[in-house]
Scaffold this active site. Structure first.
Site, PDB file in Angstrom:
ATOM      1  N   LYS A 167      -0.268 -10.672   1.093  1.00  0.00           N
ATOM      2  CA  LYS A 167       0.955 -10.652   0.442  1.00  0.00           C
ATOM      3  C   LYS A 167       1.731 -11.829   0.598  1.00  0.00           C
ATOM      4  O   LYS A 167       1.816 -12.385   1.888  1.00  0.00           O
ATOM      5  CB  LYS A 167       1.381  -9.399   0.575  1.00  0.00           C
TER       6      LYS A 167
ATOM      7  N   ARG B 164      -5.639   3.367  -3.146  1.00  0.00           N
ATOM      8  CA  ARG B 164      -6.581   4.107  -3.982  1.00  0.00           C
ATOM      9  C   ARG B 164      -7.804   4.279  -2.926  1.00  0.00           C
ATOM     10  O   ARG B 164      -8.466   5.414  -3.255  1.00  0.00           O
ATOM     11  CB  ARG B 164      -6.918   3.489  -5.046  1.00  0.00           C
TER      12      ARG B 164
END
Length: 500
Positions: free
Chosen positions: A265, A339
């Site tokens: 990130k 996920r």
């Protein structure tokens, strides 16, 4: 903080012996028979000193005929839960003082004061919460006792009990989501779960890397392998319903820090990735609330917890991993890690033969773009479950909004090297993430709450919100059709709740 509920009529307000009194005043009401308080409200209303509209207030210092030295009149509009929260927040903002340890909140001017009890308790808890765990110079909560004055204690009994449980659950979720990642590792979360396991009707089991490997949770293991912190797979069981009754399973994403992995990130605001375990915190908070309320329902809480770090062992873009379900996944972006840990947890949840499964996750920035910070994104494969979650959110003032799950959204997950990819591009990102998870729930009624926009606030007010504990608790209450817990004593005139 201690909450208590007592019968206090408007005519009694002048004799209330506390440090301050907050009076919730509806826009339309009769002040006849209200004693000194009724006369005061009538006078300031006629003079225009107390405007109508939720959140308007008037501060009174040493009003004539009152024992209390500080009195705030706060308008609640129509008296709805939302208006009550606004009024209490506005009133408390005027009462911040070192000497305020005992506060009285008068609700008995409202037509339905029992409905205001829970909203008032949450507003007080929100307004007075202070994070101090790793900030020793910060001032801890000064306000120690809050007395809620209502027309009849019995009529407000259920609302008080739910409010008590809600405050405890939300504050635990806030506390653990707010802690820095080095003070809230997967092992720390496991310790919290073990402590909850000592409470009535709750049992906790914690699995480590060896057990998770034996279960074949290849997707979860792939995310965890880049971190020096060992993963933890936490399973909590609350047995409030009949033995053999199918449980509700709650699955909370527990990424205690998310760098993005190899798909790292940007540095800006990466510190906020400590909040990426907001789903796990909400499950822990919900179990703390269940321990307080003791509803007649069975609940299982599952928390897959690890860090997402970019070391030499970390999973790489293009790697293919095998999930517990046997389905293979091409990891196209290592920052879509939530996920991956959830899919194995959802497969594991099936062993409990649940009545439904609800996962909670700070999953996608796309959901923040779609709904902002007001409503949680909600997805479900079953209309009845979706309607129940939506209704619970409205009732608890912890709002969500249903988003679509059309099959066409899954087209972007197709992969030439595995059964699916873990991302499908930017367009509809919250929906494609939900479609990914849906591949692991079979026909079980399933709901997915994307709390990326609601689990915490940024900026000057940066901190966890404790959402969606209130929604989850209300859903479980509605499912259990609880009227009142049998363990509570008959008289609640002096019942005290501690939420610290």
């Amino acid at each position: 903080m201690d909450f208590e509920i007592k019968q206090f009529l408007p005519a009694d307000a002048a004799q209330w012996s506390v440090d301050a009194v907050l009076v919730l005043v509806p826009d339309t009401a009769s002040w006849e028979g209200g004693g000194e308080l009724g006369a005061l409200i009538k006078a300031v209303t006629e003079r225009g000193d107390l405007e109508q509209g939720a959140g308007k207030f008037l501060f009174c210092y040493r009003p004539d005929g009152f024992k209390v030295s500080r009195l705030v009149l706060a308008r609640v509009g129509d008296g709805s839960a939302l208006q009550v929260r606004k009024a209490v927040a506005a009133g408390l903002a005027q009462l911040k003082a070192p000497g305020l340890k005992k506060l009285g909140i008068l609700l008995s001017l409202l037509d339905k004061d029992s409905e205001a009890v829970r909203a008032a308790m949450m507003a007080v808890a929100d307004a007075t919460y202070s994070y101090v765990t790793t900030k020793p110079t910060a001032q801890s909560r000064v306000l120690r006792q809050v007395t809620l004055g209502v027309k009849a204690v019995a009529a407000s009994r259920e609302a008080f009990l739910i409010g008590r449980a809600q405050v405890v659950g939300v504050e635990l979720a806030k506390e653990w989501a707010n802690r820095p990642a080095n003070h809230a590792t997967p092992s720390h979360l496991a310790d919290v779960a073990r402590k909850l396991g000592h409470k009535s009707r709750i049992k906790t089991e914690v699995l480590g890397p060896k057990a998770v490997t034996a279960l074949g949770m290849g997707a979860f293991l792939a995310v965890a392998r880049g971190s020096a912190e060992p993963l933890r797979f936490i399973v909590m069981r609350y047995q409030g319903g009949a033995k053999g009754s199918a449980p509700v399973v709650l699955v909370g994403k527990g990424i205690t820090f998310d760098t993005g992995g190899i798909s790292i990130k940007p540095a800006a605001e990466m510190d906020e990735m400590k909040f990426d375990m907001g789903g796990a915190a909400s499950v822990l908070g919900t179990f703390a609330a269940l321990a307080e309320l003791q509803p007649q329902i069975n609940v299982v809480g599952i928390i897959p917890s690890c860090e997402n770090m970019p070391d030499g062992l970390a999973v790489k873009p293009g790697d293919v991993v095998t999930s517990m379900s046997g389905q293979t996944i091409e990891v196209l972006n290592t920052d879509a890690e939530g996920r991956l840990i959830l899919c194995d947890a959802l497969t594991y949840a099936a062993r409990f033969k649940p009545r439904c499964v609800i996962d909670i996750a700070t999953l996608t920035g796309a959901c923040v773009v779609a709904l902002g910070a007001v409503r949680t994104g909600m997805f479900s494969s079953h209309n009845d479950l979706a309607d129940a979650l939506q209704a619970a959110g409205e009732e608890a003032q912890d709002l969500c909004w249903r988003l679509p799950l059309d099959d066409e959204y899954a087209d972007g997950l197709k992969s030439g090297f595995a059964d699916m990819g873990n991302v499908a591009g930017r367009a509809g990102g919250a929906i494609t993430a939900a479609k990914f998870l849906q591949k692991f729930v079979s026909d079980t009624p399933w709901g997915h709450l994307d709390i990326a926009g609601t689990a915490w606030k940024s900026g000057a007010a940066k901190g966890a919100t404790g959402r969606p504990v209130s929604l989850l608790l209300q859903y479980l209450i509605n499912e259990s059709k609880i009227a009142q817990p049998g363990r509570v004593t008959k008289s609640l005139r002096n019942v005290v709740v501690r939420a610290e």
